[in-house]
Design an enzyme around this catalytic site. Structure first.
Site, PDB file in Angstrom:
ATOM      1  N   LEU A 289       1.000  -0.978   0.052  1.00  8.00           N
ATOM      2  CA  LEU A 289      -0.005  -0.004   0.027  1.00  8.00           C
ATOM      3  C   LEU A 289       0.959   1.326   0.012  1.00  8.00           C
ATOM      4  O   LEU A 289       2.067   1.409   0.709  1.00  8.00           O
ATOM      5  CB  LEU A 289      -0.847  -0.124   1.158  1.00  8.00           C
ATOM      6  CG  LEU A 289      -1.896  -1.238   1.329  1.00  8.00           C
ATOM      7  CD1 LEU A 289      -2.478  -1.166   2.620  1.00  8.00           C
ATOM      8  CD2 LEU A 289      -2.873  -1.206   0.133  1.00  8.00           C
TER       9      LEU A 289
ATOM     10  N   HIS B 103       2.229 -11.064   9.906  1.00  6.03           N
ATOM     11  CA  HIS B 103       3.354 -11.328   9.151  1.00  6.03           C
ATOM     12  C   HIS B 103       3.966 -12.653   9.715  1.00  6.03           C
ATOM     13  O   HIS B 103       4.169 -12.766  11.030  1.00  6.03           O
ATOM     14  CB  HIS B 103       4.358 -10.413   9.150  1.00  6.03           C
ATOM     15  CG  HIS B 103       5.492 -10.661   8.282  1.00  6.03           C
ATOM     16  ND1 HIS B 103       5.792 -10.633   6.897  1.00  6.03           N
ATOM     17  CD2 HIS B 103       6.699 -11.274   8.617  1.00  6.03           C
ATOM     18  CE1 HIS B 103       6.770 -11.134   6.291  1.00  6.03           C
ATOM     19  NE2 HIS B 103       7.396 -11.455   7.389  1.00  6.03           N
TER      20      HIS B 103
HETATM   21  C1  GAR Z   1      -0.182 -16.221   6.159  1.00  7.08           C
HETATM   22  O1  GAR Z   1       1.017 -16.875   6.581  1.00  7.08           O
HETATM   23  C2  GAR Z   1       0.510 -14.743   6.426  1.00  7.08           C
HETATM   24  O2  GAR Z   1       1.120 -14.308   7.575  1.00  7.08           O
HETATM   25  C3  GAR Z   1       1.327 -14.379   5.088  1.00  7.08           C
HETATM   26  O3  GAR Z   1       0.504 -15.064   3.849  1.00  7.08           O
HETATM   27  C4  GAR Z   1      -0.218 -16.154   4.333  1.00  7.08           C
HETATM   28  C5  GAR Z   1      -1.574 -16.036   4.031  1.00  7.08           C
HETATM   29  O4  GAR Z   1      -2.216 -16.952   4.262  1.00  7.08           O
HETATM   30  N1  GAR Z   1       1.380 -12.931   5.110  1.00  7.08           N
HETATM   31  C6  GAR Z   1       2.477 -12.580   4.511  1.00  7.08           C
HETATM   32  O5  GAR Z   1       3.476 -13.032   4.175  1.00  7.08           O
HETATM   33  C7  GAR Z   1       2.576 -10.850   4.383  1.00  7.08           C
HETATM   34  N2  GAR Z   1       4.047 -10.542   4.446  1.00  7.08           N
HETATM   35  P1  GAR Z   1      -3.885 -17.151   4.512  1.00  7.08           P
HETATM   36  O6  GAR Z   1      -4.243 -16.673   3.028  1.00  7.08           O
HETATM   37  O7  GAR Z   1      -4.395 -18.311   4.569  1.00  7.08           O
HETATM   38  O8  GAR Z   1      -4.426 -16.180   5.569  1.00  7.08           O
END
Ligand code: GAR
Length: 200
Positions: free
Chosen positions: A97, A113
């Site tokens: 963003l 995160h």
């Molecule tokens: C999760 O592990 C979240 O922490 C990560 O993506 C995944 C989404 O899973 N986010 C990042 O890496 C952000 N930098 P989900 O769609 O099953 O919630």
């Protein structure tokens, strides 16, 4: 001051963190907020199915439908304002963003995160890549962080963290699943309730 924060959850993929929020809401664990909108930047995101099953309004704001990234972001801002959103939760939302966006909703955007920030974070660090980097570094503990979102990717004030053990023989996929089960799905609903109640 809001009595019950109107929450939008922004997603890009499978939406297991969204599901954790929906389930926590169903158990009455987010009394100061209500998820009223789910927005995906990807049309096929399974998270949209989860929203629909829970009877939550959803929308797609895809880059393909706009002239450029700025127009896409403006459409997203317009939608969030139209729905009078008080709190924005990034739950696996992979668009970065702009400062214009983060300033507009300052103190009202949070992100989950999958590492202990400031390790393994920043632009380009998302999903499995985070766990690959943790395994490559040989850390014995990793975890998850919920933080406020500002103009620096993964650089906003930390709200909550939870550590998770790395085990011998872990693959990125195995570690990702453990971090989700032991940290993310617990931490995110609690942090959402804490921030929502602070807005009340
Ligand atoms: C999760 O592990 C979240 O922490 C990560 O993506 C995944 C989404 O899973 N986010 C990042 O890496 C952000 N930098 P989900 O769609 O099953 O919630």
């Amino acid at each position: 001051m809001v009595e019950c924060a109107r929450i939008a959850v922004l997603v890009s993929g499978g939406g297991t963190n969204l599901q954790a929020l929906i389930d926590a809401q169903g158990r009455g664990e987010i009394p100061h907020g209500e998820i009223v909108l789910v927005v995906s930047n990807r049309r096929g995101a399974y998270a949209l199915e989860r929203a629909s099953e829970a009877g939550i309004e959803s929308a797609v704001v895809s880059r393909a439908d706009y002239a450029d990234a700025q127009a896409q972001e403006e459409a997203l801002i317009a939608l969030l304002e139209e729905r009078e959103i008080d709190l924005i939760v990034l739950a696996g939302f992979l668009l970065i963003l702009s400062e214009r966006f983060t300033k507009r909703f300052e103190g009202r955007i949070i992100n989950i995160h999958p590492s202990l920030i400031p390790s393994f974070c920043g632009e380009g660090m998302y999903g499995l890549k985070v766990h690959e980097a943790a395994l490559a570094a040989g850390v014995k503990l990793t975890g998850a962080t919920v933080h406020f979102v500002n103009e620096i990717p993964d650089g906003g004030e930390i709200i909550a963290q939870k550590a998770v053990e790395v085990r011998e023989g872990d693959t990125p996929e195995v570690l990702q699943q453990r971090v989700m089960e032991e940290a993310e799905w617990i931490l995110l609903p609690r942090a959402v309730e804490a921030v929502a109640s602070s807005l009340a």
